[in-house]
Each structure stands twice: as C-alpha cells, then as structure tokens.
Design an enzyme around this catalytic site. Sequence first.
Site, PDB file in Angstrom:
ATOM      1  N   ARG A 142       0.920  -1.169  -0.104  1.00 52.84           N
ATOM      2  CA  ARG A 142       0.090  -0.032   0.154  1.00 52.84           C
ATOM      3  C   ARG A 142       0.702   1.443   0.070  1.00 52.84           C
ATOM      4  NH1 ARG A 142      -3.412  -3.487   4.135  1.00 52.84           N
ATOM      5  NH2 ARG A 142      -1.476  -3.146   5.250  1.00 52.84           N
ATOM      6  N   ARG A 184      10.962  -0.119   8.913  1.00 53.28           N
ATOM      7  CA  ARG A 184      11.423  -0.404  10.161  1.00 53.28           C
ATOM      8  C   ARG A 184      12.837  -0.324  10.512  1.00 53.28           C
ATOM      9  NH1 ARG A 184       7.037   1.000  11.557  1.00 53.28           N
ATOM     10  NH2 ARG A 184       5.230  -0.136  12.649  1.00 53.28           N
ATOM     11  N   GLU A 218      14.903   2.492  18.603  1.00 58.87           N
ATOM     12  CA  GLU A 218      14.230   3.702  18.800  1.00 58.87           C
ATOM     13  C   GLU A 218      13.784   3.924  20.462  1.00 58.87           C
ATOM     14  OE1 GLU A 218      10.889   4.031  16.240  1.00 58.87           O
ATOM     15  OE2 GLU A 218      12.065   3.626  14.590  1.00 58.87           O
ATOM     16  N   ASP A 232      13.721   7.415   8.764  1.00 63.11           N
ATOM     17  CA  ASP A 232      12.796   7.817   9.680  1.00 63.11           C
ATOM     18  C   ASP A 232      12.473   6.869  10.558  1.00 63.11           C
ATOM     19  OD1 ASP A 232      10.275   9.322  10.546  1.00 63.11           O
ATOM     20  OD2 ASP A 232       8.966   7.690   9.773  1.00 63.11           O
ATOM     21  N   HIS A 281      10.498   9.118  13.695  1.00 66.31           N
ATOM     22  CA  HIS A 281       9.563   8.042  13.197  1.00 66.31           C
ATOM     23  C   HIS A 281       8.340   8.967  13.150  1.00 66.31           C
ATOM     24  CE1 HIS A 281       8.068   3.730  13.665  1.00 66.31           C
ATOM     25  NE2 HIS A 281       7.166   4.516  13.022  1.00 66.31           N
TER      26      HIS A 281
HETATM   27  P1  NAP Z   1       1.621  -3.755   2.867  1.00 64.20           P
HETATM   28  O1  NAP Z   1       0.564  -3.297   2.101  1.00 64.20           O
HETATM   29  O2  NAP Z   1       1.530  -4.968   3.543  1.00 64.20           O
HETATM   30  O3  NAP Z   1       2.966  -4.062   2.260  1.00 64.20           O
HETATM   31  C1  NAP Z   1       4.010  -4.610   2.569  1.00 64.20           C
HETATM   32  C2  NAP Z   1       4.874  -5.207   1.127  1.00 64.20           C
HETATM   33  O4  NAP Z   1       5.926  -5.611   1.865  1.00 64.20           O
HETATM   34  C3  NAP Z   1       4.111  -5.865   0.305  1.00 64.20           C
HETATM   35  O5  NAP Z   1       4.464  -5.680  -0.911  1.00 64.20           O
HETATM   36  C4  NAP Z   1       4.908  -7.309   0.616  1.00 64.20           C
HETATM   37  O6  NAP Z   1       4.754  -8.244  -0.706  1.00 64.20           O
HETATM   38  C5  NAP Z   1       6.519  -6.944   0.938  1.00 64.20           C
HETATM   39  N1  NAP Z   1       7.118  -7.773   1.740  1.00 64.20           N
HETATM   40  C6  NAP Z   1       6.608  -8.356   2.900  1.00 64.20           C
HETATM   41  N2  NAP Z   1       7.451  -9.079   3.462  1.00 64.20           N
HETATM   42  C7  NAP Z   1       8.476  -9.317   2.826  1.00 64.20           C
HETATM   43  C8  NAP Z   1       9.898  -9.632   2.643  1.00 64.20           C
HETATM   44  N3  NAP Z   1      10.224 -10.510   3.603  1.00 64.20           N
HETATM   45  N4  NAP Z   1      10.592  -9.393   1.967  1.00 64.20           N
HETATM   46  C9  NAP Z   1      10.337  -8.403   0.712  1.00 64.20           C
HETATM   47  N5  NAP Z   1       9.006  -7.936   0.531  1.00 64.20           N
HETATM   48  C10 NAP Z   1       8.314  -8.262   1.950  1.00 64.20           C
HETATM   49  O7  NAP Z   1       1.979  -2.590   4.018  1.00 64.20           O
HETATM   50  P2  NAP Z   1       1.952  -1.144   4.155  1.00 64.20           P
HETATM   51  O8  NAP Z   1       0.675  -0.727   4.502  1.00 64.20           O
HETATM   52  O9  NAP Z   1       2.426  -0.756   2.943  1.00 64.20           O
HETATM   53  O10 NAP Z   1       3.146  -0.881   5.161  1.00 64.20           O
HETATM   54  C11 NAP Z   1       4.597  -1.414   4.995  1.00 64.20           C
HETATM   55  C12 NAP Z   1       5.313  -1.143   6.427  1.00 64.20           C
HETATM   56  O11 NAP Z   1       5.536   0.210   6.533  1.00 64.20           O
HETATM   57  C13 NAP Z   1       4.354  -1.466   7.731  1.00 64.20           C
HETATM   58  O12 NAP Z   1       4.632  -2.679   7.893  1.00 64.20           O
HETATM   59  C14 NAP Z   1       5.249  -0.607   8.612  1.00 64.20           C
HETATM   60  O13 NAP Z   1       6.295  -1.347   9.210  1.00 64.20           O
HETATM   61  C15 NAP Z   1       5.796   0.669   7.816  1.00 64.20           C
HETATM   62  N6  NAP Z   1       5.166   1.854   8.126  1.00 64.20           N
HETATM   63  C16 NAP Z   1       6.063   2.693   8.789  1.00 64.20           C
HETATM   64  C17 NAP Z   1       5.472   3.889   9.251  1.00 64.20           C
HETATM   65  C18 NAP Z   1       6.259   5.056   9.514  1.00 64.20           C
HETATM   66  O14 NAP Z   1       5.850   5.822  10.409  1.00 64.20           O
HETATM   67  N7  NAP Z   1       7.530   5.277   9.351  1.00 64.20           N
HETATM   68  C19 NAP Z   1       4.262   4.182   9.121  1.00 64.20           C
HETATM   69  C20 NAP Z   1       3.450   3.281   8.584  1.00 64.20           C
HETATM   70  C21 NAP Z   1       3.924   2.153   8.177  1.00 64.20           C
HETATM   71  P3  NAP Z   1       5.049  -9.709  -0.396  1.00 64.20           P
HETATM   72  O15 NAP Z   1       3.998 -10.079   0.379  1.00 64.20           O
HETATM   73  O16 NAP Z   1       4.815 -10.201  -2.028  1.00 64.20           O
HETATM   74  O17 NAP Z   1       6.193 -10.037   0.162  1.00 64.20           O
END
Ligand code: NAP
Length: 312
Positions: A154, A232, A261, A256, A279
């Site tokens: 996403r 992360r 942290e 970020d 963050h």
């Molecule tokens: P999402 O829609 O579930 O997308 C995660 C992506 O990562 C998917 O495309 C998935 O594809 C891939 N993935 C999962 N496991 C993997 C692995 N082992 N190796 C390579 N790719 C992998 O999640 P999202 O909503 O975009 O959020 C992603 C992450 O952003 C969250 O989990 C969170 O840790 C982080 N985040 C950070 C902040 C911040 O404040 N900085 C805020 C919100 C979220 P596949 O399943 O095909 O591998």
Amino acid sequence: MSKPKVLQVGPLTDRFQHNLADRYDVTPLWQQPDPKTFLKMHGAQFELVATSARFGCSAEQLAALPNLKAISSFGVGYDSIAVDVARDRGIGISTTPDVLNDCVADLAMGLMIDTSRKLAASERFLRAGGWLNGNFPLARRVSGKRLGIVGLGRIGQAVVKRSSGFDMDVRYHNRSPVKDSPYTYEASLVELARWADFLVLTCPGGAATHHIVNAEVLAALGPTGIVVNVARGSVIDEQALVTALQNGTLGGAGLDVFEAEPKVPEALFALDNVMLLPHVGSATEETRLQMEELVLANLQAFVERGELLTPL
Ligand code: NAP
C-alpha cells in the site's frame, strides 16, 4: 448497560483516551504499578485489547489473556504483536491500513529530495554563515532517476504514484511479483540495489525482513546511491549502514526509523549525508485522527457484530 472492558497496552493522545473511555471501561496497563503481576491476576477479565504498533502485544501478554478475542492496533506495523500466537488462538487483529499511505509516502519523497538535494545540509551551511565564504557544493538530481522499492504494498505503491511526477524509472522487490504490476520485479534485493539510485524501504519489519538491507546490498547501491527507510529500523543492518556512510561507499540515507528507537546511533549525528527523523511517517493531525477513528471503529464493529473492519 455496563461498558465493555478494554485493556489498553500503552498511551495514545488525550483525545483518543477520552473517546475510548467514553465507550469502554478502560484499564490502562502501563499505569499499573506492576503490569506483569496485574495481567497475571486480572488478565482473564479482558476480551478486547487496544494497542499500537509501538506498544504491540507480546506472546507473554497474550498468555496472560486467556479470554482475549480481538486486538485493535493503531498503526499498520504488526511486528510488535505476537501474530502467530494470536492467530493460533483465533484472536482477531486489526491495524489501521490505507489511511496513512499518503503521509508516509509524502515523507518518503521528502527524504529522497532532502538527501539528494541536501536541503537540510545546505540550510545548516547557510545558518552557520558558510554562504558568506562561498557556494554550497553541488548536490544530485532527483528527477529521472531509478527508484527501487522494497515492498510494493500500500505505501510502496503510493511512493511510486508520487515518483511518476519525477519521471522516475521504477523496479521493485517483494517476496513475490505483484499481479498485473507494470513495474519490473527484481527477485534479488542486491540486484535491485545495483540498478537503483534510490532504494526506498516500505516492507514490514519483523524476523522475515531483519537486516535484509545488509552490507552487500548497501555496497551494491554504491557511493552515489541513497537508501530511504520508512519501514522499520530492523530492516537495515544499522552498523553496516553507519560504516558505509562513513566510508563513502554509500551516498546517503534518509531515515525515519531506527533499530533501537528512540536511540539513534551517535555516529550518524556527525554525518552530513543523512537526514534523521524521529519516526514521524504518519504523524500529521489529519492522519493520526483517522487512525484513532479506525481503532475505535474496529472495536465497535467487533463488539456489535463480532467482526473487525480492517483485519490483518
Ligand atoms: P503492505 O501493504 O502489507 O505492504 C508490504 C509489502 O512488503 C508487500 O508488497 C509485501 O509483498 C512486501 N513484503 C512483505 N514481506 C517481505 C519480505 N520478507 N521481503 C520483501 N518484501 C516483503 O504494508 P503497508 O501498509 O504498505 O506498510 C508497510 C510497512 O510500513 C508497515 O509494515 C510498517 O512497518 C511501515 N510503516 C511505517 C510508518 C512510519 O511511520 N515510518 C508508518 C506506517 C507503516 P510480499 O507479500 O509479496 O512479499
């Protein structure tokens, strides 16, 4: 009618506390003198937990909550929640997906632009009076560059959408290709890094992605390459990152998130080719309000209909 009981693991905003307490009989776990003993003695009372990506819900806590039915978590990361344990017991878990995509993607673009064009570094230069003695050194272009996304989910897709305005060429690495995606899938993270100018991390944290961006990946990204991490801290080997930045074998980093942290390696403070943020990916008034509302809406849907709106 009595309000349903909710165990809240860690604090959120005053507004959230107020709204939660309006509808539920809330027990703030973090305010108990000894949270572990409290859970052992009273854990069986709770069917609902409210938590956040930061405070999570550990396997040890779940063991002390034998009647738990649902966890409603603020944030989209779930690496702090013992998901496997919860799933085995049929406990529902919800997070707050989608409502934060835009803000996290905006921030990723900001980090790309800053680290490449050296916005903060050149501002530090100006404030320190450096301009009076000469020009700031040339930076590097953002538009038209190669963008490698690690985790085209996403948030990753929201970054890609923004990058089209910068005429960037996009490839990505996931565990498996995204069906019908127009972008080139790269099964090898090292190869993606070798190709990319910017490597933007938008995958989940946790054991499966621990240190996947290691010394070899950073070396492949190279002396003009930039890594941006809004995923992360655990995804990057932080020690290898510090070494690569110090040695100039990596061009720059926009971070970020960090491994421990709120502690940030002090060695990074001395470097001008990094931007360090506390963050704040989703930290805007608008998005945080939507996230709070979604935590409450998930609890409400579970209490009323036994289902979560945005289950994991
Ligand atoms: P999402 O829609 O579930 O997308 C995660 C992506 O990562 C998917 O495309 C998935 O594809 C891939 N993935 C999962 N496991 C993997 C692995 N082992 N190796 C390579 N790719 C992998 O999640 P999202 O909503 O975009 O959020 C992603 C992450 O952003 C969250 O989990 C969170 O840790 C982080 N985040 C950070 C902040 C911040 O404040 N900085 C805020 C919100 C979220 P596949 O399943 O095909 O591998």
